[in-house]
Design a protein around this motif. Structure first.
Motif, PDB file in Angstrom:
ATOM      1  N   TRP A   1       0.793  -1.227   0.000  1.00  0.00           N
ATOM      2  CA  TRP A   1       0.000   0.000   0.000  1.00  0.00           C
ATOM      3  C   TRP A   1       0.827   1.280   0.000  1.00  0.00           C
ATOM      4  N   PHE A   2       2.118   1.173   0.277  1.00  0.00           N
ATOM      5  CA  PHE A   2       2.947   2.370   0.392  1.00  0.00           C
ATOM      6  C   PHE A   2       4.283   2.204  -0.335  1.00  0.00           C
ATOM      7  N   ASP A   3       4.767   3.284  -0.912  1.00  0.00           N
ATOM      8  CA  ASP A   3       6.113   3.336  -1.471  1.00  0.00           C
ATOM      9  C   ASP A   3       7.017   3.992  -0.425  1.00  0.00           C
ATOM     10  N   ILE A   4       8.091   3.308  -0.075  1.00  0.00           N
ATOM     11  CA  ILE A   4       9.005   3.792   0.963  1.00  0.00           C
ATOM     12  C   ILE A   4      10.401   3.923   0.371  1.00  0.00           C
ATOM     13  N   ARG A   5      11.024   5.079   0.561  1.00  0.00           N
ATOM     14  CA  ARG A   5      12.361   5.273  -0.001  1.00  0.00           C
ATOM     15  C   ARG A   5      13.206   6.173   0.900  1.00  0.00           C
ATOM     16  N   ILE A   6      14.511   5.980   0.812  1.00  0.00           N
ATOM     17  CA  ILE A   6      15.453   6.862   1.510  1.00  0.00           C
ATOM     18  C   ILE A   6      15.718   8.064   0.614  1.00  0.00           C
ATOM     19  N   GLU A   7      15.433   9.248   1.118  1.00  0.00           N
ATOM     20  CA  GLU A   7      15.656  10.469   0.339  1.00  0.00           C
ATOM     21  C   GLU A   7      17.116  10.922   0.388  1.00  0.00           C
ATOM     22  N   ARG A   8      17.721  10.820   1.591  1.00  0.00           N
ATOM     23  CA  ARG A   8      19.101  11.258   1.757  1.00  0.00           C
ATOM     24  C   ARG A   8      19.594  10.906   3.144  1.00  0.00           C
TER      25      ARG A   8
ATOM     26  N   VAL B   1       4.847   7.271   0.688  1.00  0.00           N
ATOM     27  CA  VAL B   1       3.726   7.773  -0.111  1.00  0.00           C
ATOM     28  C   VAL B   1       2.742   6.641  -0.353  1.00  0.00           C
ATOM     29  N   ARG B   2       1.484   6.887  -0.092  1.00  0.00           N
ATOM     30  CA  ARG B   2       0.461   5.875  -0.353  1.00  0.00           C
ATOM     31  C   ARG B   2       0.353   5.632  -1.856  1.00  0.00           C
ATOM     32  N   LYS B   3       0.328   4.375  -2.257  1.00  0.00           N
ATOM     33  CA  LYS B   3       0.211   4.033  -3.667  1.00  0.00           C
ATOM     34  C   LYS B   3      -1.144   4.482  -4.217  1.00  0.00           C
ATOM     35  N   LYS B   4      -1.166   4.888  -5.464  1.00  0.00           N
ATOM     36  CA  LYS B   4      -2.434   5.255  -6.097  1.00  0.00           C
ATOM     37  C   LYS B   4      -3.321   4.034  -6.275  1.00  0.00           C
ATOM     38  N   GLU B   5      -2.697   2.893  -6.541  1.00  0.00           N
ATOM     39  CA  GLU B   5      -3.433   1.642  -6.671  1.00  0.00           C
ATOM     40  C   GLU B   5      -2.786   0.598  -5.769  1.00  0.00           C
ATOM     41  N   SER B   6      -3.544   0.090  -4.822  1.00  0.00           N
ATOM     42  CA  SER B   6      -3.021  -0.916  -3.897  1.00  0.00           C
ATOM     43  C   SER B   6      -2.789  -2.240  -4.611  1.00  0.00           C
ATOM     44  N   LEU B   7      -1.807  -2.996  -4.140  1.00  0.00           N
ATOM     45  CA  LEU B   7      -1.548  -4.313  -4.717  1.00  0.00           C
ATOM     46  C   LEU B   7      -2.496  -5.367  -4.158  1.00  0.00           C
ATOM     47  N   ILE B   8      -3.031  -5.087  -2.954  1.00  0.00           N
ATOM     48  CA  ILE B   8      -3.955  -5.996  -2.285  1.00  0.00           C
ATOM     49  C   ILE B   8      -5.148  -5.197  -1.765  1.00  0.00           C
ATOM     50  N   SER B   9      -6.347  -5.749  -1.864  1.00  0.00           N
ATOM     51  CA  SER B   9      -7.530  -5.096  -1.315  1.00  0.00           C
ATOM     52  C   SER B   9      -7.413  -4.982   0.200  1.00  0.00           C
ATOM     53  N   TYR B  10      -7.881  -3.867   0.743  1.00  0.00           N
ATOM     54  CA  TYR B  10      -7.827  -3.652   2.184  1.00  0.00           C
ATOM     55  C   TYR B  10      -8.542  -4.752   2.963  1.00  0.00           C
ATOM     56  N   LYS B  11      -9.531  -5.370   2.369  1.00  0.00           N
ATOM     57  CA  LYS B  11     -10.290  -6.393   3.106  1.00  0.00           C
ATOM     58  C   LYS B  11      -9.475  -7.657   3.367  1.00  0.00           C
ATOM     59  N   TYR B  12      -8.318  -7.780   2.704  1.00  0.00           N
ATOM     60  CA  TYR B  12      -7.486  -8.964   2.898  1.00  0.00           C
ATOM     61  C   TYR B  12      -6.230  -8.671   3.724  1.00  0.00           C
ATOM     62  N   VAL B  13      -6.261  -7.597   4.510  1.00  0.00           N
ATOM     63  CA  VAL B  13      -5.088  -7.216   5.306  1.00  0.00           C
ATOM     64  C   VAL B  13      -4.646  -8.353   6.227  1.00  0.00           C
ATOM     65  N   LYS B  14      -5.560  -8.883   7.027  1.00  0.00           N
ATOM     66  CA  LYS B  14      -5.202  -9.928   7.982  1.00  0.00           C
ATOM     67  C   LYS B  14      -4.757 -11.206   7.277  1.00  0.00           C
ATOM     68  N   THR B  15      -5.403 -11.512   6.151  1.00  0.00           N
ATOM     69  CA  THR B  15      -5.029 -12.691   5.373  1.00  0.00           C
ATOM     70  C   THR B  15      -3.603 -12.551   4.852  1.00  0.00           C
ATOM     71  N   LEU B  16      -3.286 -11.364   4.334  1.00  0.00           N
ATOM     72  CA  LEU B  16      -1.934 -11.101   3.840  1.00  0.00           C
ATOM     73  C   LEU B  16      -0.919 -11.217   4.957  1.00  0.00           C
ATOM     74  N   HIS B  17      -1.222 -10.635   6.113  1.00  0.00           N
ATOM     75  CA  HIS B  17      -0.302 -10.696   7.252  1.00  0.00           C
ATOM     76  C   HIS B  17       0.023 -12.140   7.622  1.00  0.00           C
ATOM     77  N   SER B  18      -0.995 -12.975   7.652  1.00  0.00           N
ATOM     78  CA  SER B  18      -0.784 -14.382   8.000  1.00  0.00           C
ATOM     79  C   SER B  18       0.046 -15.097   6.942  1.00  0.00           C
ATOM     80  N   LEU B  19      -0.233 -14.811   5.682  1.00  0.00           N
ATOM     81  CA  LEU B  19       0.516 -15.422   4.580  1.00  0.00           C
ATOM     82  C   LEU B  19       1.990 -15.036   4.642  1.00  0.00           C
ATOM     83  N   LEU B  20       2.259 -13.752   4.856  1.00  0.00           N
ATOM     84  CA  LEU B  20       3.642 -13.282   4.900  1.00  0.00           C
ATOM     85  C   LEU B  20       4.382 -13.804   6.125  1.00  0.00           C
TER      86      LEU B  20
END
Length: 277
Positions: free
Chosen positions: A164-171, A192-211
């Motif tokens: 859901w987010f893009d994370i980068r080191i600026e400096r 920065v929050r992604k304009k399009e999520s890779l996973i639907s918010y309704k599957y947050v807990k499912t994703l957490h368990s999978l990862l």
């Protein structure tokens, strides 16, 4: 502003002594403070959450740019200093950073956070993508910054953030810009929050368990991992979709791979076969 007229802007949530947050290093370089706010692209439309306001050096710059600033600080000595600044667009909130309620309306985070609770702060902000954070610029210990942005991910929650987010080191940032100077290297990190999520918010807990399940066996070949969830034909199709050689290990998978695996699992695998956290 007089002390009396500033009272309505001050909320005291502290009934005891402030916690001893080691790793709190205050920025004194004015150019760096300006650069932080500029990188965050703060304007008069933004609600800004500042976590660990300290004596208000960054708060003052944010106050000039933002529509509203929530300056979170726990140390009563710093609270008195923040109060004395009389900042028109700032609400000073005395509370443990990790116990605050995030704003319901869209907000951005701009903070020089206490290094000792960096991971806890990141989890608070990013573990639940359904909250209203839109972006952030955070000063943190460089080692943590590298861990959060590395191609090789060991922690399941870091991989989850990337859905859901893009994370980068600026400096990187010189130790000389802090008082007291930290013993470790520091960095400016943007989120920065992604304009399009890779996973639907309704599957947050499912994703957490999978990862959590998958990264626990990070050295297992991808093919074996997929076969623990999918049927043989399904595993073959998933492996073809992610374009990863069967001998590659689970730790080689990136966020796009995990998104495909998760989305395929929730659509084709019965829930009682899904990994449990």
């Amino acid at each position: 502003m007089t002390k009396k007229s500033n009272k309505h802007k001050y909320r005291n949530f502290n009934n005891g002594e402030p916690p001893n947050f080691s790793g709190q290093h205050l920025i004194h370089n004015k150019k760096l403070l300006t650069d932080i706010v500029k990188t965050a692209k703060i304007s008069n439309k933004h609600l800004v959450l500042e976590l660990g306001a300290g004596k208000g050096a960054l708060t003052t710059v944010l106050n000039e740019k933002a529509r509203k600033v929530w300056a979170i600080e726990y140390d009563s000595r710093f609270i008195k200093k923040l109060e004395s600044l009389g900042l028109q667009n700032t609400i000073v909130i005395q509370k443990d950073i990790l116990k605050i309620k995030l704003p319901r309306e869209p907000f951005v985070v701009v903070s020089n956070i206490p290094f000792a609770i960096t991971t806890d702060i990141m989890k608070m902000l990013l573990n639940d993508p359904k909250n209203s954070i839109q972006s952030a610029v955070i000063i943190m210990e460089k080692g943590a910054a590298k861990r959060f942005t590395s191609k090789s991910v060991k922690d399941w929650y870091v991989m989850a953030w990337r859905m859901w987010f893009d994370i980068r080191i600026e400096r990187g940032i010189s130790k000389d810009h802090f008082s007291p100077p930290p013993r470790v290297d520091t960095a400016m990190v943007s989120i920065v929050r992604k304009k399009e999520s890779l996973i639907s918010y309704k599957y947050v807990k499912t994703l957490h368990s999978l990862l959590a399940y998958g990264l626990k066996y990070s050295t297992v070949p991808v093919n074996d991992f997929l076969r623990s969830i999918f049927t043989a034909p399904q595993a073959k199709k998933v492996r073809a979709a992610i374009k990863v050689a069967p001998e590659n290990t689970v730790k080689s998978l990136n966020e796009e791979h995990w998104a495909i695996i998760c989305n395929t699992m929730v659509h084709y695998v019965p829930p009682h076969f899904w990994p449990k956290k």
